[in-house]
Design a protein around this motif. Structure first.
Motif, PDB file in Angstrom:
ATOM      1  N   CYS A 154       0.838  -1.203   0.000  1.00 43.18           N
ATOM      2  CA  CYS A 154       0.000   0.000   0.000  1.00 43.18           C
ATOM      3  C   CYS A 154       0.875   1.257   0.000  1.00 43.18           C
ATOM      4  CB  CYS A 154      -0.915  -0.012   1.224  1.00 43.18           C
ATOM      5  SG  CYS A 154      -1.781   1.555   1.494  1.00 43.18           S
ATOM      6  N   CYS A 157       0.217   3.088   3.830  1.00 41.25           N
ATOM      7  CA  CYS A 157       0.618   2.471   5.107  1.00 41.25           C
ATOM      8  C   CYS A 157       1.695   1.409   4.934  1.00 41.25           C
ATOM      9  CB  CYS A 157      -0.593   1.880   5.819  1.00 41.25           C
ATOM     10  SG  CYS A 157      -1.246   0.392   5.028  1.00 41.25           S
ATOM     11  N   CYS A 175      -4.565   0.071   0.130  1.00 35.71           N
ATOM     12  CA  CYS A 175      -5.406  -0.904   0.824  1.00 35.71           C
ATOM     13  C   CYS A 175      -6.764  -0.285   1.140  1.00 35.71           C
ATOM     14  CB  CYS A 175      -4.710  -1.409   2.089  1.00 35.71           C
ATOM     15  SG  CYS A 175      -4.698  -0.206   3.429  1.00 35.71           S
ATOM     16  N   CYS A 178      -6.829   2.707   3.630  1.00 35.67           N
ATOM     17  CA  CYS A 178      -6.130   3.958   3.267  1.00 35.67           C
ATOM     18  C   CYS A 178      -6.729   4.678   2.063  1.00 35.67           C
ATOM     19  CB  CYS A 178      -4.662   3.664   2.970  1.00 35.67           C
ATOM     20  SG  CYS A 178      -3.721   3.108   4.400  1.00 35.67           S
TER      21      CYS A 178
HETATM   22 ZN   LIG Z   1      -2.827   1.166   3.513  1.00 32.37          ZN
END
Ligand SMILES: [Zn+2]
Length: 238
Positions: A154, A157, A175, A178
Motif C-alpha cells: 500500500c 501504510c 489498501c 487507506c
Molecule cells: Zn494502507
C-alpha cells in the motif's frame, strides 16, 4: 572560450525567423538545453537532417545567456526505423514530449538521458512493441522524477499485498483502509505487469486487455504527477 562539446537527442524544433531554428535537446551532461541552429531552413543548409527530432547527435555549442548556439553537429544515430513506422513514430513522440515536459531548462540528469536513449533504441527494434516501450519508459521516467508508483505494498501504510485498487493521486496501490478519492480497480495481472514495465523486464505474451488497462492507468498517473498533459498520446494507435 564558451565553446563546449555535448551529445544529445533532438526533442523538438521550432522556427526562428526566416531561416533559423530553435532546437530543444536532451543532452548527456548539460541536461535539457535550447539552442539556435542558424541557416538550418535554407535549401542549401549544411545541417541537412542532423537536427531533426529523434536524432542522436554529437554537438559543438557556444554557450549563450539564454539560448546556446549550435556550431557543429554530427549524427551518431538517426533512429530511422522510428520515422518509417506510424506506431513507432507515435510512441516516440510520446517519449520525447514527456522528457520535454518533465525536465526544466539546464536541468541535468544523465539517467534521464540514458533512459531516453534506451527507449529510442528499443523503438528502433522490430521485435519490440512500441506501446510497451513507451509505457515502460513513462513509468521509469516518473520514478526518476520522484514518483515511483507503489506496487508491492500500500502506497500509504506500506501493508504488503496487491490490494486490487490503484490510486493515481495516492501514488500506487492502496489498501481498503487507506484509499481515499478516486481509485481504479485493477485486475490481478495488472500489478505484476506494471512492475515488469517499471523494471524493463516485461513479457511480450501479456494479454492485450491487460496492456490496454495499464496503458490508460500509466497515462493518468504520469499526467497527474507531472501536472502536464501529454498531448502526443492522442496519436497512439490502440
Ligand atoms: Zn494502507
Amino acid at each position: 572560450m564558451a565553446l563546449y562539446k555535448e551529445q544529445g537527442i533532438v526533442l523538438r524544433t521550432m522556427r526562428l525567423g526566416e531561416s533559423d531554428r530553435i532546437v530543444t535537446l536532451m543532452t548527456q551532461g548539460s541536461g535539457k538545453i535550447r539552442a539556435v541552429a542558424k541557416g538550418v531552413r535554407k535549401t542549401k543548409s549544411r545541417w541537412g537532417a542532423r537536427l531533426e527530432p529523434f536524432t542522436h547527435v554529437d554537438l559543438v555549442l557556444y554557450r549563450g545567456r539564454d539560448l546556446d548556439i549550435v556550431t557543429q553537429a554530427q549524427i551518431l544515430s538517426p533512429f530511422t526505423p522510428i520515422r518509417s513506422d506510424y506506431a513507432r513514430f507515435a510512441a516516440g513522440e510520446v517519449v520525447m514530449e514527456a522528457v520535454d515536459k518533465v525536465m526544466q531548462d539546464r536541468e541535468k540528469s544523465v539517467r534521464t538521458f540514458m533512459l531516453l536513449l534506451g527507449a529510442l533504441r528499443a523503438l528502433s527494434l522490430p521485435d519490440e512493441d512500441p506501446l510497451m516501450v513507451a509505457d515502460s519508459f513513462l513509468l521509469r521516467l516518473a520514478a526518476l522524477a520522484g514518483f515511483r508508483p507503489a506496487l508491492a505494498a500500500c502506497a500509504v501504510c506500506g501493508r504488503p499485498g496487491s490490494h486490487g485498487k490503484f490510486s493515481v493521486a495516492q501514488g500506487g496501490i492502496v489498501c481498503e483502509s487507506c484509499r481515499t478519492g478516486a481509485v481504479v480497480t485493477v485486475g490481478e495481472d495488472a500489478v505484476p505487469y506494471l512492475d515488469s514495465l517499471l523494471n524493463a523486464d516485461w513479457s511480450a505474451e501479456t494479454p492485450e486487455g491487460v496492456r490496454r488497462e495499464c496503458s490508460g492507468l500509466i497515462r493518468a498517473y504520469v499526467e497527474y504527477h507531472f501536472d502536464r498533459p501529454i498531448r502526443s498520446w492522442t496519436h497512439m494507435p490502440r
